[in-house]
Design a protein around this motif. Structure first.
Motif, PDB file in Angstrom:
ATOM      1  N   ILE A   1      -6.487   0.922   5.789  1.00  0.00           N
ATOM      2  CA  ILE A   1      -6.337   0.314   4.454  1.00  0.00           C
ATOM      3  C   ILE A   1      -7.666  -0.337   4.075  1.00  0.00           C
ATOM      4  O   ILE A   1      -8.143  -1.237   4.769  1.00  0.00           O
ATOM      5  CB  ILE A   1      -5.203  -0.739   4.454  1.00  0.00           C
ATOM      6  CG1 ILE A   1      -3.886  -0.072   4.860  1.00  0.00           C
ATOM      7  CG2 ILE A   1      -5.081  -1.414   3.085  1.00  0.00           C
ATOM      8  CD1 ILE A   1      -2.714  -1.036   5.000  1.00  0.00           C
TER       9      ILE A   1
ATOM     10  N   GLY B   1      -1.902   5.114  -5.706  1.00  0.00           N
ATOM     11  CA  GLY B   1      -2.803   4.797  -4.593  1.00  0.00           C
ATOM     12  C   GLY B   1      -4.279   4.782  -4.978  1.00  0.00           C
ATOM     13  O   GLY B   1      -5.046   3.952  -4.489  1.00  0.00           O
TER      14      GLY B   1
ATOM     15  N   TRP C   1      -3.947  -7.182  -5.436  1.00  0.00           N
ATOM     16  CA  TRP C   1      -4.167  -5.755  -5.733  1.00  0.00           C
ATOM     17  C   TRP C   1      -4.518  -5.676  -7.211  1.00  0.00           C
ATOM     18  O   TRP C   1      -3.745  -6.147  -8.062  1.00  0.00           O
ATOM     19  CB  TRP C   1      -2.905  -4.939  -5.473  1.00  0.00           C
ATOM     20  CG  TRP C   1      -2.597  -4.699  -4.029  1.00  0.00           C
ATOM     21  CD1 TRP C   1      -1.733  -5.399  -3.251  1.00  0.00           C
ATOM     22  CD2 TRP C   1      -3.139  -3.658  -3.196  1.00  0.00           C
ATOM     23  NE1 TRP C   1      -1.695  -4.874  -1.975  1.00  0.00           N
ATOM     24  CE2 TRP C   1      -2.542  -3.801  -1.915  1.00  0.00           C
ATOM     25  CE3 TRP C   1      -4.066  -2.624  -3.398  1.00  0.00           C
ATOM     26  CZ2 TRP C   1      -2.843  -2.944  -0.858  1.00  0.00           C
ATOM     27  CZ3 TRP C   1      -4.349  -1.775  -2.333  1.00  0.00           C
ATOM     28  CH2 TRP C   1      -3.752  -1.939  -1.087  1.00  0.00           C
TER      29      TRP C   1
ATOM     30  N   TRP D   1       0.854  -1.205   0.000  1.00  0.00           N
ATOM     31  CA  TRP D   1       0.000   0.000   0.000  1.00  0.00           C
ATOM     32  C   TRP D   1       0.884   1.248   0.000  1.00  0.00           C
ATOM     33  O   TRP D   1       0.634   2.208  -0.725  1.00  0.00           O
ATOM     34  CB  TRP D   1      -0.860  -0.074   1.258  1.00  0.00           C
ATOM     35  CG  TRP D   1      -1.846   1.007   1.501  1.00  0.00           C
ATOM     36  CD1 TRP D   1      -2.893   1.358   0.702  1.00  0.00           C
ATOM     37  CD2 TRP D   1      -1.909   1.846   2.660  1.00  0.00           C
ATOM     38  NE1 TRP D   1      -3.605   2.370   1.303  1.00  0.00           N
ATOM     39  CE2 TRP D   1      -3.033   2.677   2.500  1.00  0.00           C
ATOM     40  CE3 TRP D   1      -1.137   1.964   3.823  1.00  0.00           C
ATOM     41  CZ2 TRP D   1      -3.394   3.626   3.449  1.00  0.00           C
ATOM     42  CZ3 TRP D   1      -1.499   2.899   4.770  1.00  0.00           C
ATOM     43  CH2 TRP D   1      -2.611   3.731   4.580  1.00  0.00           C
TER      44      TRP D   1
END
Ligand code: HAM
Length: 429
Positions: A250, A159, A272, A150
């Protein structure tokens, strides 16, 4: 006529225009991992085939269809590594790095090979940056790995463009019970399954969950779900992970169909994903593999890790125009010299400037040439200054310093003062 030689399909050259972005990505990640206390491990590209067959699992696409396997001159079956986890496990076992419960936090980078159908974001030689951690069984380390990725997305300006998908696969016993329930359900609908899923029903039924086929997906809507079969310990582990991610702010999506394509996972799995790259949107994927080391004959040792696809991240940086301009910064100066003697002096002068000015990007003209042609090359190089050294300058131990990017006048600077002058110019730039 001889055929023009070409690279193998799906194996790309990474050209000089792209390498700065690769290095930027790799160095950003390397310094981040350094800051979290992870150490690099470098592993061979070739391993015995058996390592992957046992580690990744027969019945997975990678092992059944995608490995580059051949026999060497000693008739041993070798395989170009399709991923980095199995090799890392082999190395830590071979060198006793996890003995006595030692914690290892390792990372690696390099090419991986899979015989897949090449398309945008999917290649036959691709590169991963991966992390593997050993001997930490709790959800805290799963959370740290996710926090680390992250932080990387934020450092790269990505991001807002990636989301985290999370699931728990439970213990192998729980998964076994679930697998039986899923197979029993799907067998009743066998004829409605797509061909791939029919095959997987025998080899790797959990993979049917992430089938892209619409009919199969419709059938799965009423199938038993893995979440209902989780054992208590895995459930507590998953809750622990989610609580830590919540504490760090998160965000994630629980994806009950996320199963991953490699056999070694249990409990946590995550990916991700981005919607900016089309079909190949997973930029990073990983999970926990507590059973893998014992499968290789070691003492039971918890393991967890992930790997990211470098090509996909480079594509994403380019697509979103997040490649920092400074990566392609031109030279500060281009040194032109005229005549044999001046050329010799220019090389010596350039070396002393490089000694004295840290970070100086200095190009020295190669291949002689007229004033006009050297000046043209200086301009084309993008350099900020042209430094000019002819017979007159040589006699007086000076250079002409001509700004190329604005209309300031040319200055004459003594060799002794040149390093300080360039250092000031760099600072001001
Ligand atoms: P994987 O999901 O097979 O996992 O690959 C990880 C990432 O590598 C993918 O998410 C993708 O970004 C990239 N990748 C995979 N195949 C290709 C390809 N053909 N072309 C371009 N990029 C690709 C593993 O490899 C596990 N070893 C990850 C791991 C480490 N799990 C625990 N530790």
């Amino acid at each position: 006529m001889s055929k023009t030689l070409q690279a193998i399909r799906g194996m790309n050259d990474i050209l000089p225009e792209q390498t700065p972005t690769w290095r930027y990505l790799e160095s950003t990640f390397a310094s981040l991992l350094d800051a979290y206390g992870y150490r690099e491990i470098r592993l061979p590209i070739l391993e015995f085939t058996e390592l992957f067959a046992r580690g990744i699992g027969e019945g997975t696409d990678v092992v059944d269809k995608e490995m580059y396997t051949f026999r060497d001159r000693n008739d041993e079956s070798l395989t170009l590594r399709p991923e980095g986890t199995a090799g890392t496990v082999r190395a830590v076992l071979e060198h006793g790095l996890t003995g006595g419960g030692q914690v290892q936090k390792l990372w690696y980078t390099g090419p991986m090979f899979r015989y897949e159908k090449p398309q945008k974001g999917r290649y036959r030689q691709f590169h991963q940056i991966g992390v593997e951690v050993f001997n930490l069984p709790g959800p805290d380390i799963d959370a740290e790995l996710i926090a680390l990725t992250w932080r990387l997305w934020k450092a790269l300006g990505l991001g807002d463009s990636v989301t985290l998908q999370l699931n728990s696969l439970g213990s192998s016993e729980a998964r076994g019970v679930y697998r039986d329930a899923l197979v029993a359900y799907l067998e009743k609908h066998f004829d409605a399954l797509d061909e791939d899923s029919q095959r997987r029903l025998k080899t790797n039924p959990l993979r049917i969950l992430d089938s892209k086929n619409a009919m199969t997906q419709a059938l799965l809507a009423d199938a038993p779900t893995l979440a209902d079969y989780l054992d208590d310990d895995s459930r507590a582990h998953f809750e622990g992970l989610k609580a830590r991610l919540d504490a760090m702010g998160i965000t994630y999506e629980i994806n009950p169909k996320l199963v991953r394509g490699l056999d070694y996972y249990g409990r946590t799995v995550f990916e991700w994903v981005t919607d900016k790259l089309g079909a190949q949107g997973t930029v990073c994927a990983g999970g926990r593999y507590d059973g893998l080391i014992s499968q290789f004959g070691g003492k039971p040792t918890p393991g967890v890790g992930f790997a990211m696809g470098v090509e996909r991240l480079v594509l994403l940086l380019e697509t979103l125009e997040r490649v920092p301009e400074a990566l392609n910064a031109p030279a500060h100066a281009y040194l032109c010299a005229f005549g044999e003697e001046a050329e010799r002096a220019a090389m010596a002068l350039a070396e002393s400037l490089r000694n004295e000015v840290p970070g100086l990007r200095l190009l020295v003209n190669s291949g002689s040439g007229s004033f006009k042609s050297q000046f043209k090359k200086a301009d084309k190089s993008g350099a900020v200054y042209a430094l000019i050294l002819g017979d007159d300058e040589l006699a007086q131990r000076v250079v002409g310093c001509k700004p190329l990017r604005d209309d300031r006048e040319q200055q004459t600077i003594g060799w002794d003062a040149l390093a300080a002058h360039l250092a000031t110019c760099i600072e001001q730039a």
